[in-house]
Design a protein around this motif. Structure first.
Motif, short mmCIF file in Angstrom:
data_model
loop_
_atom_site.label_atom_id
_atom_site.label_comp_id
_atom_site.label_asym_id
_atom_site.label_seq_id
_atom_site.Cartn_x
_atom_site.Cartn_y
_atom_site.Cartn_z
N HIS A 48 2.50 1.60 -3.45
CA HIS A 48 1.51 1.93 -4.48
C HIS A 48 1.20 3.43 -4.48
N PHE A 49 1.16 4.01 -3.30
CA PHE A 49 0.93 5.46 -3.22
C PHE A 49 2.02 6.22 -3.97
N ALA A 83 -5.49 2.59 4.45
CA ALA A 83 -5.34 1.13 4.46
C ALA A 83 -4.09 0.72 5.23
N THR A 84 -3.00 1.47 5.04
CA THR A 84 -1.76 1.18 5.77
C THR A 84 -1.96 1.32 7.27
N TRP A 121 -6.21 7.07 0.09
CA TRP A 121 -6.84 5.91 0.72
C TRP A 121 -5.80 4.84 1.09
N THR A 122 -4.66 4.84 0.36
CA THR A 122 -3.63 3.84 0.66
C THR A 122 -3.05 4.06 2.05
N TRP A 123 -2.99 5.31 2.49
CA TRP A 123 -2.48 5.58 3.84
C TRP A 123 -3.49 5.13 4.89
N THR A 127 0.83 -1.21 0.00
CA THR A 127 0.00 0.00 0.00
C THR A 127 0.86 1.26 0.00
#
Length: 410
Positions: free
Chosen positions: A268-269, A286-287, A282-284, A265
């Motif tokens: 990917h960011f 999720a992280t 949103w990846t943060w 994640t």
């Protein structure tokens, strides 16, 4: 010189080399991925390049161009980025050998997990790294290689299985470290067995006046992308032996598996940001959610009040426990060290025993004889700041006990 001290300094030198080469490899890997994703593509470039980018650094400007297959002619000066990877892996294996193979009974084998001889543990350790690469390479060369998403999912499943498998064989500390070595072996083998050989094919074609096949660059790029997404989890696993809440938890294999997701994640960011300029916030989220799950798993066993089982002793530890001076040394350690290094920690600001080292029983003290010798006998590293007022006569007793058992050879 005392062989234990000499071995300790050898470990320091190899670890220092490993850290330096790893920084060089990771730095160049992250840079080239960011560069590749940030290139400005020109459909009809005059130079024939696939894309270019202007950068400023160190008081100067750089104009960088990338050729998707190869330039029309072989350049006179060509820099190969491979030795950073090779040196990192070679120094990592050397460190694995010095710490976990030579010290198998102390760090690799946990007799409460599996009763192994030293040679069996070392064979499993080394063999698993080779088997891991073979399985991964076969997956990449199968039809799944044409489906990067499915391939990454299978790779993640392989890592989860290995995480569980290592915890069924080795100590928690060694299990997470080996999962990192397993992954790093795949990464370096990608460079040595796929990326560099494919680039050499392209170079030979250029020198022979042939047009290189674009497939070699595409294959190399897929493996390089895998390496990019695996880097952050490997760093965590290599540092995990400092965090007993991770490696000493009964859910350590799940924690290690979630770390791989967390690494994906985060990367990917940044990869999306470099490629498209998009900020996938949103990846943060999720992280953060994955990290909260890891923290919860690490402290979940603490909520259960279960009786502690006495650890089984290795043959080496049994010699320390059987020595005539052991009783005196055990009393010293219990009085000066166990307030922090115990199942229940009585020092404010410390949640669990530092580095997962417990010194609150005879078995635990005997199992950690070498660490006690180095940290409190030879040096004054422990107790930190001598907060428990360990006396010089007590340190001398520790030294005499250790040396009388081993002669300084362990």
């Amino acid at each position: 010189m005392d062989q234990t001290i000499l071995l300790h300094w050898v470990e320091f030198a190899v670890r220092w080399l490993h850290v330096i080469t790893a920084i060089a490899w990771i730095g160049s890997s992250f840079y080239f991925i960011a560069l590749d994703l940030g290139l400005r593509r020109d459909p009809k470039p005059a130079s024939g390049a696939d894309g270019d980018e202007w950068q400023v650094h160190g008081g100067g400007f750089y104009h960088i161009q990338k050729y998707m297959v190869a330039p029309a002619e072989m350049p006179d000066h060509l820099v190969w980025f491979k030795w950073e990877s090779y040196a990192t892996w070679l120094s990592g294996v050397a460190l694995l050998a010095v710490v976990y193979w030579l010290g198998a009974e102390l760090f690799l084998i946990d007799y409460n997990v599996m009763d192994l001889t030293t040679w069996q543990a070392v064979l499993i350790s080394a063999g698993s790294l080779i088997v891991g690469w073979v399985i991964y390479d076969l997956l990449c060369k199968s039809p799944l290689g044409q489906n990067p998403t499915a391939l990454m999912l299978l790779l993640f499943l392989l890592l989860v299985v290995m995480a569980w498998g290592y915890t069924q064989v080795f100590s928690g500390r060694a299990a997470l470290l080996h999962l990192g070595a397993f992954t790093a072996t795949i990464m370096t083998a990608n460079v040595a067995m796929i990326i560099i050989p494919n680039q050499k094919i392209v170079v030979r074609d250029l020198k022979a006046g042939r047009t290189p096949d674009a497939k070699y660059g595409q294959i190399a790029k897929l493996r390089s992308t895998h390496n990019n997404y695996l880097t952050l989890p490997v760093i965590f696993l290599m540092l995990s032996n400092h965090y007993p809440l991770a490696f000493a938890s009964e859910y350590n294999w799940i924690i290690a598996s979630l770390v791989f997701l967390m690494g994906v994640t985060i990367r990917h960011f940044f990869n999306t940001m470099h490629a498209k300029g998009d900020m996938l916030w949103w990846t943060w989220g999720a992280t953060a959610a994955i990290f909260v799950a890891i923290v919860w798993l690490s402290i979940l066993p603490l909520s259960r009040d279960e009786p502690l089982e006495e650890a089984r002793l290795s043959p080496v530890s049994e010699r320390f426990a059987a020595h005539a001076e052991f009783g005196d040394v055990a009393n010293i350690v219990l009085g000066r060290c166990s307030m922090c290094h115990g199942a229940e920690v009585y020092w404010d600001g410390i949640a669990t025993a530092p580095r997962g080292v417990y010194l609150d029983s005879d078995a635990a003290i005997a199992a950690n004889a070498r660490a006690i010798y180095l940290q409190s006998g030879v040096t004054h590293a422990m107790p930190p700041g001598n907060l428990s007022f360990m006396e010089e006569t007590e340190r001398a007793a520790i030294r005499n006990w250790y040396r009388s058992v081993t002669g300084g050879a362990l």
